[in-house]
Design a protein around this motif. Structure first.
Motif, PDB file in Angstrom:
ATOM      1  N   HIS A 170      -4.172   3.307  -4.576  1.00  0.00           N
ATOM      2  CA  HIS A 170      -4.268   1.849  -4.449  1.00  0.00           C
ATOM      3  C   HIS A 170      -4.750   1.454  -3.059  1.00  0.00           C
ATOM      4  O   HIS A 170      -5.590   0.554  -2.916  1.00  0.00           O
ATOM      5  CB  HIS A 170      -2.923   1.191  -4.734  1.00  0.00           C
ATOM      6  CG  HIS A 170      -2.904  -0.287  -4.461  1.00  0.00           C
ATOM      7  ND1 HIS A 170      -3.756  -1.175  -5.089  1.00  0.00           N
ATOM      8  CD2 HIS A 170      -2.166  -1.034  -3.594  1.00  0.00           C
ATOM      9  CE1 HIS A 170      -3.522  -2.400  -4.651  1.00  0.00           C
ATOM     10  NE2 HIS A 170      -2.573  -2.338  -3.731  1.00  0.00           N
ATOM     11  N   VAL A 191      -5.228  -2.163 -10.036  1.00  0.00           N
ATOM     12  CA  VAL A 191      -4.972  -3.602 -10.038  1.00  0.00           C
ATOM     13  C   VAL A 191      -6.253  -4.341 -10.404  1.00  0.00           C
ATOM     14  O   VAL A 191      -7.360  -3.862 -10.169  1.00  0.00           O
ATOM     15  CB  VAL A 191      -4.447  -4.067  -8.665  1.00  0.00           C
ATOM     16  CG1 VAL A 191      -3.170  -3.344  -8.312  1.00  0.00           C
ATOM     17  CG2 VAL A 191      -5.485  -3.870  -7.571  1.00  0.00           C
ATOM     18  N   GLN A 206      -3.348   0.350 -15.304  1.00  0.00           N
ATOM     19  CA  GLN A 206      -2.674   1.121 -14.268  1.00  0.00           C
ATOM     20  C   GLN A 206      -1.902   2.250 -14.940  1.00  0.00           C
ATOM     21  O   GLN A 206      -1.214   2.023 -15.942  1.00  0.00           O
ATOM     22  CB  GLN A 206      -1.715   0.239 -13.448  1.00  0.00           C
ATOM     23  CG  GLN A 206      -2.425  -0.839 -12.635  1.00  0.00           C
ATOM     24  CD  GLN A 206      -1.459  -1.631 -11.772  1.00  0.00           C
ATOM     25  OE1 GLN A 206      -0.963  -2.660 -12.196  1.00  0.00           O
ATOM     26  NE2 GLN A 206      -1.187  -1.152 -10.556  1.00  0.00           N
ATOM     27  N   ALA A 262      -2.887   2.458  -8.273  1.00  0.00           N
ATOM     28  CA  ALA A 262      -4.274   1.998  -8.421  1.00  0.00           C
ATOM     29  C   ALA A 262      -4.479   1.334  -9.780  1.00  0.00           C
ATOM     30  O   ALA A 262      -3.701   1.516 -10.715  1.00  0.00           O
ATOM     31  CB  ALA A 262      -5.233   3.170  -8.268  1.00  0.00           C
ATOM     32  N   ARG A 297       0.813  -1.224   0.000  1.00  0.00           N
ATOM     33  CA  ARG A 297       0.000   0.000   0.000  1.00  0.00           C
ATOM     34  C   ARG A 297       0.843   1.268   0.000  1.00  0.00           C
ATOM     35  O   ARG A 297       0.745   2.103   0.884  1.00  0.00           O
ATOM     36  CB  ARG A 297      -0.946   0.000   1.201  1.00  0.00           C
ATOM     37  CG  ARG A 297      -1.898  -1.196   1.236  1.00  0.00           C
ATOM     38  CD  ARG A 297      -2.785  -1.166   2.471  1.00  0.00           C
ATOM     39  NE  ARG A 297      -3.305  -2.498   2.759  1.00  0.00           N
ATOM     40  CZ  ARG A 297      -3.494  -2.980   3.978  1.00  0.00           C
ATOM     41  NH1 ARG A 297      -3.243  -2.225   5.039  1.00  0.00           N
ATOM     42  NH2 ARG A 297      -3.965  -4.200   4.150  1.00  0.00           N
ATOM     43  N   GLU A 321      -8.452   1.886  -3.108  1.00  0.00           N
ATOM     44  CA  GLU A 321      -9.215   0.884  -3.849  1.00  0.00           C
ATOM     45  C   GLU A 321      -9.253  -0.453  -3.118  1.00  0.00           C
ATOM     46  O   GLU A 321     -10.145  -1.264  -3.344  1.00  0.00           O
ATOM     47  CB  GLU A 321      -8.664   0.710  -5.268  1.00  0.00           C
ATOM     48  CG  GLU A 321      -7.372  -0.051  -5.380  1.00  0.00           C
ATOM     49  CD  GLU A 321      -6.888  -0.213  -6.821  1.00  0.00           C
ATOM     50  OE1 GLU A 321      -7.650   0.103  -7.753  1.00  0.00           O
ATOM     51  OE2 GLU A 321      -5.734  -0.634  -7.009  1.00  0.00           O
ATOM     52  N   THR A 374       2.467  -0.754  -5.689  1.00  0.00           N
ATOM     53  CA  THR A 374       1.764  -0.624  -6.967  1.00  0.00           C
ATOM     54  C   THR A 374       0.751   0.509  -6.935  1.00  0.00           C
ATOM     55  O   THR A 374       0.129   0.763  -5.895  1.00  0.00           O
ATOM     56  CB  THR A 374       1.058  -1.948  -7.320  1.00  0.00           C
ATOM     57  OG1 THR A 374       0.636  -1.929  -8.686  1.00  0.00           O
ATOM     58  CG2 THR A 374      -0.154  -2.203  -6.439  1.00  0.00           C
ATOM     59  N   GLU A 386       0.035  -6.414 -10.519  1.00  0.00           N
ATOM     60  CA  GLU A 386       0.467  -5.235  -9.776  1.00  0.00           C
ATOM     61  C   GLU A 386       1.815  -4.788 -10.354  1.00  0.00           C
ATOM     62  O   GLU A 386       2.810  -5.477 -10.194  1.00  0.00           O
ATOM     63  CB  GLU A 386       0.611  -5.526  -8.275  1.00  0.00           C
ATOM     64  CG  GLU A 386      -0.689  -5.921  -7.592  1.00  0.00           C
ATOM     65  CD  GLU A 386      -0.561  -5.984  -6.075  1.00  0.00           C
ATOM     66  OE1 GLU A 386       0.471  -5.519  -5.537  1.00  0.00           O
ATOM     67  OE2 GLU A 386      -1.496  -6.492  -5.437  1.00  0.00           O
TER      68      GLU A 386
END
Length: 232
Positions: free
Chosen positions: A38, A205, A167, A203, A33, A41, A201, A80
């Motif tokens: 991300h 995914v 992404q 947002a 995170r 989400e 990663t 990701e």
């Protein structure tokens, strides 16, 4: 010389741009995170108390361009896209300057995830291993030396599935900057050359299925490509 009962598969090594020798993989650390969108989400707020980590075994590594089967035990396998740090010198309890100096190279990576198993483990307050440490789930590109790549900033990070953009963000959206990650992680581990850190990663995914082709990249780095084949 001591002999062994059996031979193990040779470990994956990463080619390096402009180098004749590969970079051997010792450990793979992953930051959770690390982009606000991300985190949102996934149903979480940004946490600035400290980064948190999980690991993938070096045996999960595979080079870009591979075709890998849809993994067993999941019905929700997610992509990701991530920036990868390659450590180039030993560091422990690093200062900001030492942390920056320990970052030897960068690459692109995919942290492929059995999302249904990860969420089930999280809800039971159990480790994420079945969701994250998946065979052939750490997909890695050729590395580029840090001095050649330059400062982290507005470089685009993106991923496509079958050509459709899923992404799309920039590296300056990272919550924890790279030197902060190395500083914090080195409080708990003696980081050494061969250690990789997948930095999180953005947002977007989502799931992939057999037959999908995943492509992705970061401005200034070699891109990533992965094909998902039928389950074995």
């Amino acid at each position: 010389m001591t002999s062994t009962l059996f031979d193990l598969p040779k470990p994956v090594t990463l080619p390096v741009k402009g180098e004749t020798e590969d970079y051997p993989i010792h450990r793979i650390f992953c930051v959770g995170r690390n982009y606000a969108a991300h985190a949102a989400e996934m149903g979480f707020e940004v946490d600035r108390e400290a980064p948190f980590y999980f690991t993938k075994s070096p045996a999960s590594a595979v080079l870009t361009g591979a075709s890998v089967p849809y993994p067993p035990g999941t019905k929700n396998y997610h992509h990701e896209m991530e920036l990868v740090i390659a450590i180039g010198k030993p560091v422990f309890r690093a200062s900001k300057e030492a942390a920056k100096a320990a970052i030897w190279a960068y690459g692109c990576g995919l942290d492929m995830t059995r999302r249904d198993l990860q969420i089930a483990s999280r809800e039971k307050q159990r480790p994420w291993d079945l969701g994250k440490d998946v065979e052939q789930s750490a997909v890695l590109s050729r590395l580029t030396r840090a001095e050649e790549f330059g400062e982290i900033g507005p470089q685009r990070i993106h991923l496509e599935v079958n050509g459709a953009v899923k992404q799309d963000a920039t590296l300056n959206e990272l919550i924890w900057k790279l030197d902060e990650i190395v500083m914090d992680l080195s409080k708990f581990y003696h980081l050494v050359p061969g250690d990789l850190i997948m930095t999180g990663t953005p947002a977007g995914v989502g799931p992939v299925t057999a037959g999908d082709k995943i492509t992705g990249g970061i401005d200034g780095l070699d891109p990533i490509e992965l094909t998902i084949t039928a389950a074995e």
